[in-house]
Motif scaffolding. Structure first.
Motif, PDB file in Angstrom:
ATOM      1  N   CYS A   9      14.493 -35.505 -45.740  1.00  0.00           N
ATOM      2  CA  CYS A   9      13.914 -34.514 -46.651  1.00  0.00           C
ATOM      3  C   CYS A   9      13.472 -33.295 -45.849  1.00  0.00           C
ATOM      4  CB  CYS A   9      12.750 -35.142 -47.425  1.00  0.00           C
ATOM      5  SG  CYS A   9      12.227 -34.120 -48.793  1.00  0.00           S
ATOM      6  N   GLY A  11      15.018 -29.482 -43.812  1.00  0.00           N
ATOM      7  CA  GLY A  11      15.540 -28.193 -44.258  1.00  0.00           C
ATOM      8  C   GLY A  11      16.831 -28.303 -45.058  1.00  0.00           C
ATOM      9  N   VAL A  12      17.789 -29.031 -44.525  1.00  0.00           N
ATOM     10  CA  VAL A  12      19.099 -29.128 -45.186  1.00  0.00           C
ATOM     11  C   VAL A  12      18.983 -29.944 -46.475  1.00  0.00           C
ATOM     12  CG1 VAL A  12      21.446 -30.023 -44.942  1.00  0.00           C
ATOM     13  CG2 VAL A  12      20.350 -28.884 -43.004  1.00  0.00           C
ATOM     14  N   ARG A  35      11.518 -40.696 -43.984  1.00  0.00           N
ATOM     15  CA  ARG A  35      10.471 -41.329 -43.174  1.00  0.00           C
ATOM     16  C   ARG A  35       9.085 -40.946 -43.702  1.00  0.00           C
ATOM     17  NH1 ARG A  35      11.486 -39.862 -37.128  1.00  0.00           N
ATOM     18  NH2 ARG A  35      11.157 -37.773 -37.955  1.00  0.00           N
ATOM     19  N   THR A  36       8.908 -39.640 -43.973  1.00  0.00           N
ATOM     20  CA  THR A  36       7.611 -39.165 -44.472  1.00  0.00           C
ATOM     21  C   THR A  36       7.735 -38.969 -45.973  1.00  0.00           C
ATOM     22  OG1 THR A  36       7.451 -37.968 -42.373  1.00  0.00           O
ATOM     23  CG2 THR A  36       5.812 -37.424 -44.056  1.00  0.00           C
ATOM     24  N   LYS A  39       6.700 -35.782 -48.142  1.00  0.00           N
ATOM     25  CA  LYS A  39       7.580 -34.611 -48.283  1.00  0.00           C
ATOM     26  C   LYS A  39       8.510 -34.793 -49.487  1.00  0.00           C
ATOM     27  CE  LYS A  39       7.939 -33.394 -43.375  1.00  0.00           C
ATOM     28  NZ  LYS A  39       8.860 -33.251 -42.253  1.00  0.00           N
ATOM     29  N   ALA A  61      15.328 -44.945 -41.548  1.00  0.00           N
ATOM     30  CA  ALA A  61      16.791 -44.985 -41.529  1.00  0.00           C
ATOM     31  C   ALA A  61      17.352 -45.543 -40.226  1.00  0.00           C
ATOM     32  CB  ALA A  61      17.358 -43.597 -41.814  1.00  0.00           C
ATOM     33  N   ALA A  83      19.512 -37.063 -42.794  1.00  0.00           N
ATOM     34  CA  ALA A  83      18.518 -37.309 -41.739  1.00  0.00           C
ATOM     35  C   ALA A  83      19.106 -36.725 -40.452  1.00  0.00           C
ATOM     36  CB  ALA A  83      18.238 -38.797 -41.631  1.00  0.00           C
ATOM     37  N   THR A 105      26.638 -34.745 -42.503  1.00  0.00           N
ATOM     38  CA  THR A 105      26.939 -33.360 -42.099  1.00  0.00           C
ATOM     39  C   THR A 105      27.022 -33.193 -40.585  1.00  0.00           C
ATOM     40  OG1 THR A 105      24.615 -32.712 -41.933  1.00  0.00           O
ATOM     41  CG2 THR A 105      25.653 -32.433 -44.085  1.00  0.00           C
ATOM     42  N   PHE A 141      28.361 -26.825 -43.092  1.00  0.00           N
ATOM     43  CA  PHE A 141      29.222 -25.635 -42.969  1.00  0.00           C
ATOM     44  C   PHE A 141      30.114 -25.752 -41.756  1.00  0.00           C
ATOM     45  CE2 PHE A 141      29.814 -21.608 -45.186  1.00  0.00           C
ATOM     46  CZ  PHE A 141      30.870 -21.125 -44.433  1.00  0.00           C
ATOM     47  N   ASP A 142      29.482 -26.008 -40.597  1.00  0.00           N
ATOM     48  CA  ASP A 142      30.323 -26.183 -39.409  1.00  0.00           C
ATOM     49  C   ASP A 142      29.777 -27.330 -38.580  1.00  0.00           C
ATOM     50  OD1 ASP A 142      28.203 -24.349 -39.189  1.00  0.00           O
ATOM     51  OD2 ASP A 142      29.114 -23.223 -37.564  1.00  0.00           O
ATOM     52  N   PRO A 143      30.313 -28.536 -38.698  1.00  0.00           N
ATOM     53  CA  PRO A 143      31.518 -28.896 -39.430  1.00  0.00           C
ATOM     54  C   PRO A 143      31.288 -28.926 -40.941  1.00  0.00           C
ATOM     55  CG  PRO A 143      30.479 -30.885 -38.649  1.00  0.00           C
ATOM     56  CD  PRO A 143      29.701 -29.742 -38.067  1.00  0.00           C
ATOM     57  N   ASN A 183      16.701 -27.968 -36.967  1.00  0.00           N
ATOM     58  CA  ASN A 183      15.989 -28.914 -36.095  1.00  0.00           C
ATOM     59  C   ASN A 183      16.091 -28.505 -34.613  1.00  0.00           C
ATOM     60  OD1 ASN A 183      15.828 -31.338 -34.341  1.00  0.00           O
ATOM     61  ND2 ASN A 183      15.190 -32.246 -36.275  1.00  0.00           N
ATOM     62  N   THR A 346      24.332 -25.141 -45.129  1.00  0.00           N
ATOM     63  CA  THR A 346      24.632 -26.558 -44.858  1.00  0.00           C
ATOM     64  C   THR A 346      24.383 -27.417 -46.105  1.00  0.00           C
ATOM     65  OG1 THR A 346      23.835 -26.165 -42.620  1.00  0.00           O
ATOM     66  CG2 THR A 346      24.236 -28.442 -43.220  1.00  0.00           C
TER      67      THR A 346
HETATM   68  P1  NDP Z   1      15.166 -31.713 -40.240  1.00  0.00           P
HETATM   69  O1  NDP Z   1      14.563 -32.151 -38.967  1.00  0.00           O
HETATM   70  O2  NDP Z   1      14.581 -30.557 -40.978  1.00  0.00           O
HETATM   71  O3  NDP Z   1      15.164 -32.959 -41.265  1.00  0.00           O
HETATM   72  C1  NDP Z   1      15.510 -34.243 -40.878  1.00  0.00           C
HETATM   73  C2  NDP Z   1      14.932 -35.193 -41.907  1.00  0.00           C
HETATM   74  O4  NDP Z   1      15.337 -36.529 -41.550  1.00  0.00           O
HETATM   75  C3  NDP Z   1      13.407 -35.185 -41.962  1.00  0.00           C
HETATM   76  O5  NDP Z   1      13.013 -35.260 -43.307  1.00  0.00           O
HETATM   77  C4  NDP Z   1      13.050 -36.443 -41.186  1.00  0.00           C
HETATM   78  O6  NDP Z   1      11.841 -37.048 -41.584  1.00  0.00           O
HETATM   79  C5  NDP Z   1      14.189 -37.350 -41.573  1.00  0.00           C
HETATM   80  N1  NDP Z   1      14.326 -38.448 -40.618  1.00  0.00           N
HETATM   81  C6  NDP Z   1      14.451 -38.363 -39.267  1.00  0.00           C
HETATM   82  N2  NDP Z   1      14.494 -39.577 -38.729  1.00  0.00           N
HETATM   83  C7  NDP Z   1      14.423 -40.454 -39.759  1.00  0.00           C
HETATM   84  C8  NDP Z   1      14.428 -41.854 -39.856  1.00  0.00           C
HETATM   85  N3  NDP Z   1      14.520 -42.652 -38.766  1.00  0.00           N
HETATM   86  N4  NDP Z   1      14.306 -42.425 -41.079  1.00  0.00           N
HETATM   87  C9  NDP Z   1      14.212 -41.671 -42.186  1.00  0.00           C
HETATM   88  N5  NDP Z   1      14.204 -40.327 -42.167  1.00  0.00           N
HETATM   89  C10 NDP Z   1      14.316 -39.725 -40.971  1.00  0.00           C
HETATM   90  O7  NDP Z   1      16.707 -31.485 -39.950  1.00  0.00           O
HETATM   91  P2  NDP Z   1      17.725 -30.519 -40.731  1.00  0.00           P
HETATM   92  O8  NDP Z   1      17.481 -30.625 -42.184  1.00  0.00           O
HETATM   93  O9  NDP Z   1      17.732 -29.191 -40.070  1.00  0.00           O
HETATM   94  O10 NDP Z   1      19.118 -31.215 -40.371  1.00  0.00           O
HETATM   95  C11 NDP Z   1      19.590 -32.348 -41.095  1.00  0.00           C
HETATM   96  C12 NDP Z   1      20.973 -32.718 -40.603  1.00  0.00           C
HETATM   97  O11 NDP Z   1      21.883 -31.655 -40.840  1.00  0.00           O
HETATM   98  C13 NDP Z   1      21.054 -32.997 -39.096  1.00  0.00           C
HETATM   99  O12 NDP Z   1      21.887 -34.119 -38.899  1.00  0.00           O
HETATM  100  C14 NDP Z   1      21.710 -31.764 -38.546  1.00  0.00           C
HETATM  101  O13 NDP Z   1      22.425 -32.034 -37.357  1.00  0.00           O
HETATM  102  C15 NDP Z   1      22.652 -31.415 -39.667  1.00  0.00           C
HETATM  103  N6  NDP Z   1      23.107 -30.018 -39.678  1.00  0.00           N
HETATM  104  C16 NDP Z   1      24.434 -29.786 -39.901  1.00  0.00           C
HETATM  105  C17 NDP Z   1      24.920 -28.502 -39.941  1.00  0.00           C
HETATM  106  C18 NDP Z   1      26.347 -28.261 -40.296  1.00  0.00           C
HETATM  107  O14 NDP Z   1      26.711 -27.115 -40.566  1.00  0.00           O
HETATM  108  N7  NDP Z   1      27.225 -29.250 -40.340  1.00  0.00           N
HETATM  109  C19 NDP Z   1      24.053 -27.341 -39.683  1.00  0.00           C
HETATM  110  C20 NDP Z   1      22.661 -27.680 -39.548  1.00  0.00           C
HETATM  111  C21 NDP Z   1      22.217 -28.978 -39.528  1.00  0.00           C
HETATM  112  P3  NDP Z   1      10.389 -36.451 -41.165  1.00  0.00           P
HETATM  113  O15 NDP Z   1      10.087 -35.498 -42.259  1.00  0.00           O
HETATM  114  O16 NDP Z   1       9.503 -37.625 -41.111  1.00  0.00           O
HETATM  115  O17 NDP Z   1      10.552 -35.782 -39.818  1.00  0.00           O
END
Ligand code: NDP
Length: 399
Positions: A9, A11-12, A35-36, A39, A61, A83, A105, A141-143, A183, A346
């Motif tokens: 939960c 940014g994406v 996890r949280t 949110k 997760a 995640a 993603t 978006f990329d990938p 992130n 994304t």
């Molecule tokens: P964030 O850090 O904003 O969000 C990650 C979320 O995952 C948080 O809500 C976090 O929880 C949760 N999380 C992390 N670990 C666990 C776990 N063990 N169990 C449950 N929940 C968990 O990341 P983004 O939103 O920026 O990125 C999300 C994904 O998108 C990433 O994999 C990133 O690599 C990918 N991405 C892909 C792009 C593309 O164009 N293909 C571009 C940008 C990002 P908590 O709130 O507790 O921290």
């Protein structure tokens, strides 16, 4: 139409969830699990009242049993993994155990090795096939869109594609001397790694930021961009037949690079744990904790992103070039869904990827990269859901 379980939960995920709620005909019911859980509850509070029914759950997760219990309880048609890349395999394991379709993603990366490779996820091919379910890898978006653009170019404009340059430009300004747009841990791992590109059947490795080019991006302007390794290079090298070279460039401003170099020089970007006051800490994770939360950049970021692909190849025996790209405005994204354009670009394709499987528009048993499916319905959906694309048949090329 059906139910999606969205894991994460951040940014994406927040953008993808907004978009699922706008697309309630397909996403009748969603469960936001992370996890949280507070949110997830906050977002539910903000978005409920529309046609999409929203529930929330707390899940770790990294724990396959917890994931299986959640999937069995909610019974989604698709699990959308938003995640972190570290959770890809546990979530895929849970999807296998429950015979549920999977979308993500970003490719799996072990916590202690900053290296993108599809090998871990491609190893699930037979298991997903036997289970009769689909894994769609890399629907951001990329990938993501970059793979769809490549499949679209191949389908409609070329007999052979020889070269692809993927150009990722962020012309946004958040006003901080240093912050990352998604992130920080993932972002810094990506940009401090060695660069590489694919040429004539092999990988050519470069030092980080060794290859620099300047490009005049439509609607954004002239920017410095640097060659990075990027995960879609690996799958496109396999799936675009006849390809000779693929490169990926991302823009960075001087302030970002200077700060990054300094942080690197003092050891703050390291992923090796160190002992601090009797506790093991990973410097990069500590750095993440002191940097601005990417989600907080939304209201203050102005400007546009431009991400796209330039193709060179042959059509009817003649050389041909083609550029397809999307321009996304940070403030418009913020006004629509409360996030800046990086999360927006994304989150929208993540929703579309899940939609392709939920509606049965894309079907297949096994593990697929996005360019392996018919690009046309995805391209149409990009125009409809907020990421319209533009074409140029005589683009400036990158030398
Ligand atoms: P964030 O850090 O904003 O969000 C990650 C979320 O995952 C948080 O809500 C976090 O929880 C949760 N999380 C992390 N670990 C666990 C776990 N063990 N169990 C449950 N929940 C968990 O990341 P983004 O939103 O920026 O990125 C999300 C994904 O998108 C990433 O994999 C990133 O690599 C990918 N991405 C892909 C792009 C593309 O164009 N293909 C571009 C940008 C990002 P908590 O709130 O507790 O921290």
């Amino acid at each position: 139409m059906g139910k999606a379980l969205i894991i994460g939960c951040g940014g994406v995920a927040s953008v993808a969830i907004h978009k699922c709620c706008q697309n309630s005909e397909v996403f009748e019911e969603i469960c936001i699990a992370s996890r949280t859980v507070s949110k997830c509850d906050e977002l539910k509070e903000k978005l409920q009242g529309g046609k999409t029914k929203i529930s929330t759950a707390k899940v770790d997760a990294d724990n396959v049993d917890e994931l299986i219990a959640l999937i069995n309880d909610f019974k989604p048609d698709v699990v959308l993994n938003l995640a972190l890349p570290y959770q890809d395999l546990t979530i895929m394991d849970a999807c296998l155990a429950t015979k549920t379709n999977y979308v993500d993603t970003a490719n799996y990366e072990p916590l202690d090795t900053a290296k993108f490779e599809y090998k871990w996820q491609w190893a699930y091919q037979d298991k997903f096939k036997e289970a009769g379910i689909t894994a769609l890898l890399g629907s951001g978006f990329d990938p993501g869109v970059t793979g769809v653009f490549s499949a679209y170019a191949m389908k409609h404009y070329f007999d052979e594609i020889h070269e692809i340059d993927i150009l990722d430009c962020n012309g946004g300004d958040h006003g901080y001397p240093f912050a990352t747009n998604f992130n920080p841990e993932i972002n810094i791992r990506e940009v401090t790694a060695n660069g590489s590109y694919w040429e004539n059947g092999e990988w050519i490795e470069t030092e980080p930021m060794e290859i620099k080019r300047v490009y005049d991006f439509p609607e954004v302007g002239t920017k410095d961009m640097y060659l990075l390794h990027h995960e879609e290079l690996e799958s496109l090298a396999l799936n675009i037949k006849g390809i000779k070279r693929i490169r990926f460039f991302m823009t960075f401003g001087q302030s970002y690079l200077t700060h990054l170099k300094c942080l690197e020089n003092v050891g703050m970007t390291s992923i090796e744990p160190i002992e601090f006051e009797g506790k093991q800490i990973v410097p990069l994770q500590f750095l993440k904790a002191v940097l601005p939360d990417p989600a907080s950049l939304g209201p203050r970021t102005v400007g546009k992103t431009n991400i796209g692909c330039i193709f060179k190849g042959i059509k009817d025996g003649e050389p041909k070039t083609y550029y397809v790209y999307n321009v996304c405005d940070h403030q418009e994204s913020y006004r629509e869904v409360g996030s800046q354009a990086i999360s927006y670009t994304t989150g929208v394709p993540a929703m579309i990827g899940a939609m392709m499987l939920m509606t049965g528009t894309w079907k297949g048993e096994g593990v697929f990269n996005i360019e392996q499916f018919d690009p046309d319905p995805f391209m149409e959906a990009l125009n409809k859901w907020g990421l319209p694309w533009k074409e140029d048949f005589n683009p400036e090329l990158v030398d």
